[in-house]
Design a protein around this motif. Structure first.
Motif, PDB file in Angstrom:
ATOM      1  N   LYS A   1      -5.999 -10.286 -10.083  1.00 41.72           N
ATOM      2  CA  LYS A   1      -6.243 -10.250  -8.640  1.00 41.72           C
ATOM      3  C   LYS A   1      -5.384  -9.172  -8.000  1.00 41.72           C
ATOM      4  CE  LYS A   1      -6.522 -14.120  -6.202  1.00 41.72           C
ATOM      5  NZ  LYS A   1      -6.112 -15.318  -5.399  1.00 41.72           N
ATOM      6  N   PHE A   2      -6.049  -8.294  -7.250  1.00 43.78           N
ATOM      7  CA  PHE A   2      -5.399  -7.234  -6.489  1.00 43.78           C
ATOM      8  C   PHE A   2      -5.669  -7.467  -5.008  1.00 43.78           C
ATOM      9  CE2 PHE A   2      -6.526  -5.608 -10.617  1.00 43.78           C
ATOM     10  CZ  PHE A   2      -5.542  -4.702 -10.982  1.00 43.78           C
ATOM     11  N   ILE A   3      -4.638  -7.333  -4.181  1.00 43.30           N
ATOM     12  CA  ILE A   3      -4.779  -7.431  -2.730  1.00 43.30           C
ATOM     13  C   ILE A   3      -4.274  -6.141  -2.102  1.00 43.30           C
ATOM     14  CG2 ILE A   3      -3.919  -8.565  -0.633  1.00 43.30           C
ATOM     15  CD1 ILE A   3      -5.909 -10.288  -2.021  1.00 43.30           C
ATOM     16  N   SER A   4      -4.989  -5.668  -1.090  1.00 43.55           N
ATOM     17  CA  SER A   4      -4.551  -4.528  -0.291  1.00 43.55           C
ATOM     18  C   SER A   4      -4.607  -4.925   1.172  1.00 43.55           C
ATOM     19  CB  SER A   4      -5.456  -3.322  -0.560  1.00 43.55           C
ATOM     20  OG  SER A   4      -5.122  -2.238   0.289  1.00 43.55           O
ATOM     21  N   TRP A   5      -3.550  -4.565   1.931  1.00 43.53           N
ATOM     22  CA  TRP A   5      -3.503  -4.966   3.344  1.00 43.53           C
ATOM     23  C   TRP A   5      -2.690  -3.957   4.145  1.00 43.53           C
ATOM     24  CZ3 TRP A   5      -1.003 -10.189   5.345  1.00 43.53           C
ATOM     25  CH2 TRP A   5      -1.487 -10.460   6.635  1.00 43.53           C
ATOM     26  N   ASN A   6      -3.305  -3.383   5.154  1.00 39.73           N
ATOM     27  CA  ASN A   6      -2.570  -2.620   6.158  1.00 39.73           C
ATOM     28  C   ASN A   6      -1.996  -3.636   7.140  1.00 39.73           C
ATOM     29  OD1 ASN A   6      -1.837  -1.328   8.600  1.00 39.73           O
ATOM     30  ND2 ASN A   6      -3.123   0.433   8.120  1.00 39.73           N
ATOM     31  N   ILE A   7      -0.692  -3.830   7.079  1.00 36.32           N
ATOM     32  CA  ILE A   7      -0.078  -4.915   7.862  1.00 36.32           C
ATOM     33  C   ILE A   7       0.431  -4.427   9.224  1.00 36.32           C
ATOM     34  CG2 ILE A   7       0.402  -6.642   6.098  1.00 36.32           C
ATOM     35  CD1 ILE A   7       2.898  -3.968   6.945  1.00 36.32           C
ATOM     36  N   ASN A   8       0.302  -3.107   9.495  1.00 31.86           N
ATOM     37  CA  ASN A   8       0.646  -2.555  10.810  1.00 31.86           C
ATOM     38  C   ASN A   8       2.052  -2.980  11.228  1.00 31.86           C
ATOM     39  OD1 ASN A   8       0.410  -1.162  13.200  1.00 31.86           O
ATOM     40  ND2 ASN A   8      -0.922  -2.637  14.201  1.00 31.86           N
ATOM     41  N   GLY A   9       2.989  -2.767  10.304  1.00 21.06           N
ATOM     42  CA  GLY A   9       4.387  -3.089  10.576  1.00 21.06           C
ATOM     43  C   GLY A   9       4.836  -4.328   9.831  1.00 21.06           C
ATOM     44  N   LEU A  10       5.609  -4.146   8.770  1.00 21.95           N
ATOM     45  CA  LEU A  10       6.034  -5.298   7.977  1.00 21.95           C
ATOM     46  C   LEU A  10       6.962  -6.215   8.755  1.00 21.95           C
ATOM     47  CD1 LEU A  10       6.027  -6.855   5.353  1.00 21.95           C
ATOM     48  CD2 LEU A  10       7.784  -5.311   4.477  1.00 21.95           C
ATOM     49  N   ARG A  11       7.866  -5.645   9.531  1.00 23.83           N
ATOM     50  CA  ARG A  11       8.769  -6.500  10.298  1.00 23.83           C
ATOM     51  C   ARG A  11       7.999  -7.376  11.284  1.00 23.83           C
ATOM     52  NH1 ARG A  11      12.800  -1.811  12.116  1.00 23.83           N
ATOM     53  NH2 ARG A  11      10.781  -0.721  11.986  1.00 23.83           N
ATOM     54  N   ALA A  12       6.926  -6.821  11.855  1.00 17.73           N
ATOM     55  CA  ALA A  12       6.129  -7.604  12.800  1.00 17.73           C
ATOM     56  C   ALA A  12       5.392  -8.734  12.096  1.00 17.73           C
ATOM     57  CB  ALA A  12       5.135  -6.699  13.517  1.00 17.73           C
ATOM     58  N   VAL A  13       4.765  -8.437  10.953  1.00 18.69           N
ATOM     59  CA  VAL A  13       3.954  -9.456  10.295  1.00 18.69           C
ATOM     60  C   VAL A  13       4.828 -10.505   9.605  1.00 18.69           C
ATOM     61  CG1 VAL A  13       3.589  -8.407   8.011  1.00 18.69           C
ATOM     62  CG2 VAL A  13       1.754  -9.706   9.071  1.00 18.69           C
ATOM     63  N   LEU A  14       6.068 -10.157   9.285  1.00 15.80           N
ATOM     64  CA  LEU A  14       6.980 -11.161   8.725  1.00 15.80           C
ATOM     65  C   LEU A  14       7.300 -12.254   9.749  1.00 15.80           C
ATOM     66  CD1 LEU A  14       9.486  -8.992   6.658  1.00 15.80           C
ATOM     67  CD2 LEU A  14       8.052 -10.856   5.780  1.00 15.80           C
TER      68      LEU A  14
ATOM     69  N   PHE B   1      -1.098  -8.085  -8.013  1.00 14.32           N
ATOM     70  CA  PHE B   1      -0.635  -6.874  -7.339  1.00 14.32           C
ATOM     71  C   PHE B   1      -0.933  -7.007  -5.853  1.00 14.32           C
ATOM     72  CE2 PHE B   1      -1.769  -5.689 -11.633  1.00 14.32           C
ATOM     73  CZ  PHE B   1      -0.686  -4.950 -12.062  1.00 14.32           C
ATOM     74  N   PHE B   2       0.069  -6.779  -5.017  1.00 14.77           N
ATOM     75  CA  PHE B   2      -0.082  -6.897  -3.568  1.00 14.77           C
ATOM     76  C   PHE B   2       0.349  -5.572  -2.963  1.00 14.77           C
ATOM     77  CE2 PHE B   2      -0.168  -8.573   0.600  1.00 14.77           C
ATOM     78  CZ  PHE B   2      -0.685  -9.853   0.571  1.00 14.77           C
TER      79      PHE B   2
ATOM     80  N   PRO C   1      -6.748  -8.338   4.920  1.00 11.32           N
ATOM     81  CA  PRO C   1      -6.624  -7.944   3.515  1.00 11.32           C
ATOM     82  C   PRO C   1      -8.008  -7.773   2.864  1.00 11.32           C
ATOM     83  CG  PRO C   1      -5.323  -9.921   4.003  1.00 11.32           C
ATOM     84  CD  PRO C   1      -6.228  -9.698   5.168  1.00 11.32           C
ATOM     85  N   VAL C   2      -8.037  -6.942   1.839  1.00 11.12           N
ATOM     86  CA  VAL C   2      -9.199  -6.849   0.960  1.00 11.12           C
ATOM     87  C   VAL C   2      -8.754  -7.201  -0.448  1.00 11.12           C
ATOM     88  CG1 VAL C   2     -10.484  -5.234   2.403  1.00 11.12           C
ATOM     89  CG2 VAL C   2      -8.894  -4.361   0.676  1.00 11.12           C
ATOM     90  N   LEU C   3      -9.702  -7.693  -1.232  1.00  8.39           N
ATOM     91  CA  LEU C   3      -9.381  -8.254  -2.551  1.00  8.39           C
ATOM     92  C   LEU C   3     -10.270  -7.652  -3.620  1.00  8.39           C
ATOM     93  CD1 LEU C   3      -8.928 -11.978  -3.518  1.00  8.39           C
ATOM     94  CD2 LEU C   3     -10.826 -10.712  -4.489  1.00  8.39           C
ATOM     95  N   LEU C   4      -9.673  -7.418  -4.779  1.00  6.46           N
ATOM     96  CA  LEU C   4     -10.423  -7.026  -5.967  1.00  6.46           C
ATOM     97  C   LEU C   4     -10.041  -7.959  -7.100  1.00  6.46           C
ATOM     98  CD1 LEU C   4     -12.260  -4.889  -7.407  1.00  6.46           C
ATOM     99  CD2 LEU C   4     -10.144  -3.786  -8.145  1.00  6.46           C
ATOM    100  N   GLN C   5     -11.058  -8.426  -7.826  1.00  7.53           N
ATOM    101  CA  GLN C   5     -10.813  -9.229  -9.016  1.00  7.53           C
ATOM    102  C   GLN C   5     -11.460  -8.546 -10.222  1.00  7.53           C
ATOM    103  OE1 GLN C   5     -12.175 -13.177  -7.622  1.00  7.53           O
ATOM    104  NE2 GLN C   5     -10.051 -13.826  -7.860  1.00  7.53           N
ATOM    105  N   THR C   6     -10.694  -8.538 -11.298  1.00  7.69           N
ATOM    106  CA  THR C   6     -11.156  -7.893 -12.528  1.00  7.69           C
ATOM    107  C   THR C   6     -10.843  -8.778 -13.722  1.00  7.69           C
ATOM    108  OG1 THR C   6      -9.086  -6.766 -13.110  1.00  7.69           O
ATOM    109  CG2 THR C   6     -10.526  -5.646 -11.519  1.00  7.69           C
ATOM    110  N   THR C   7     -11.396  -8.422 -14.864  1.00  8.56           N
ATOM    111  CA  THR C   7     -10.941  -9.012 -16.099  1.00  8.56           C
ATOM    112  C   THR C   7      -9.511  -8.548 -16.351  1.00  8.56           C
ATOM    113  OG1 THR C   7     -11.832  -7.166 -17.368  1.00  8.56           O
ATOM    114  CG2 THR C   7     -13.272  -9.065 -17.036  1.00  8.56           C
ATOM    115  N   ASP C   8      -8.851  -9.133 -17.333  1.00  9.46           N
ATOM    116  CA  ASP C   8      -7.461  -8.781 -17.637  1.00  9.46           C
ATOM    117  C   ASP C   8      -7.382  -7.333 -18.098  1.00  9.46           C
ATOM    118  OD1 ASP C   8      -4.809  -8.756 -18.158  1.00  9.46           O
ATOM    119  OD2 ASP C   8      -4.857 -10.241 -19.765  1.00  9.46           O
ATOM    120  N   LEU C   9      -6.558  -6.528 -17.415  1.00 12.33           N
ATOM    121  CA  LEU C   9      -6.449  -5.111 -17.742  1.00 12.33           C
ATOM    122  C   LEU C   9      -5.120  -4.754 -18.401  1.00 12.33           C
ATOM    123  CD1 LEU C   9      -7.864  -3.614 -14.410  1.00 12.33           C
ATOM    124  CD2 LEU C   9      -9.102  -4.007 -16.537  1.00 12.33           C
ATOM    125  N   THR C  10      -4.227  -5.716 -18.555  1.00 13.38           N
ATOM    126  CA  THR C  10      -2.899  -5.394 -19.094  1.00 13.38           C
ATOM    127  C   THR C  10      -2.776  -5.817 -20.538  1.00 13.38           C
ATOM    128  OG1 THR C  10      -2.023  -7.492 -18.270  1.00 13.38           O
ATOM    129  CG2 THR C  10      -1.807  -5.561 -16.851  1.00 13.38           C
TER     130      THR C  10
END
Length: 253
Positions: free
Chosen positions: A2-15, A30-31, A244-253
């Motif tokens: 599972k892979f996640i990607s997110w533009n959080i527009n400021g980490l301190r704000a979203v925390l 992976f995040f 966030p957007v998500l990608l799921q794949t078979t095991d790649l490692t």
């Protein structure tokens, strides 16, 4: 995986909102974050089980990327190796045995396309960077790529044709990237799905009306298509003007 990607527009704000809850609930391998808007030492995150990698912009409170990964990479690369494009913390690449993970926050062409020339020069060099990586092993690209590729990818295509993120030049750059051996994973699974957006303006109640744009992507080199299992837009998750957007794949490692 599972892979996640997110533009959080400021980490301190979203925390101060829901970041840690979202992070723990999604439990990704992976995040990837874009637009962290901070410098080294401004936050300390306790993320048990994850290795943390950062690429900060030189300008304070601006841009920047990060990846939190359950497995350590073979190498970590900041930027694309072009001095004129590597001051804003926009690209962070982790190399693993069978793939590269590239986290990107693409420059915005800005109002009246005043930064379009910079953006198009970036697109050329970034495409070269990705295609060079792809000659070595598979590539997973994620991030806020600041372009809605097709009319289906935004609510109001007619009124935005001369605006940043939907100009013909930016859309053509995405077309050229995909034609060079890459696949837009969301459209691979959902080629005709409408109303699927990942960013909404804070103005005009855009999110409540779902008047948005799909500008956040997982794009893979074509040799990874056989490993894809799903690609989603997690529009129910708030905390930023992007979801966030998500990608799921078979095991790649």
């Amino acid at each position: 995986m599972k892979f996640i990607s997110w533009n959080i527009n400021g980490l301190r704000a979203v925390l101060k909102k829901n970041f840690l809850t979202v992070f723990n609930d999604l439990a990704a391998d992976f995040f990837c974050l874009q637009e962290i808007k901070l410098q080294a030492g401004q936050v300390e995150l306790d993320l048990p089980g994850y290795y943390q990698y950062w690429n900060y912009a030189e300008k304070k409170g601006y841009s920047g990327t990060a990846i939190f990964a359950k497995q350590p990479p073979l190498t970590v690369t900041k930027g694309i190796g072009k001095e004129e494009f590597d001051h804003e913390g926009r690209v962070l690449t982790l190399e693993y045995h069978d793939f590269f993970l590239v986290n990107c926050y693409t420059p915005n062409a800005q109002d009246k396309l005043k930064r379009l020339d910079f953006r198009l020069a970036w697109e050329k060099e970034f495409k070269n960077y990705l295609t060079t990586l792809a000659t070595k092993k598979a590539v997973i690209l994620c991030g806020d790529l600041n372009v809605a590729h097709q009319a289906i990818d935004l609510k109001n295509p007619q009124s935005n044709q001369k605006n940043a993120g939907f100009s013909p030049q930016e859309r053509q750059a995405m077309t050229d990237l995909l034609a060079s051996g890459f696949t837009d994973t969301f459209r691979y699974f959902y080629p005709e799905k409408v109303g699927a957006y990942s960013w909404w303006s804070y103005r005009f109640n855009a999110r409540s009306r779902n008047a948005g744009w799909r500008i956040d992507y997982f794009i893979v080199s074509n040799d990874l298509v056989k490993n894809l299992t799903d690609s989603q837009i997690l529009s129910e998750i708030t905390g930023s003007d992007h979801c966030p957007v998500l990608l799921q794949t078979t095991d790649l490692t």
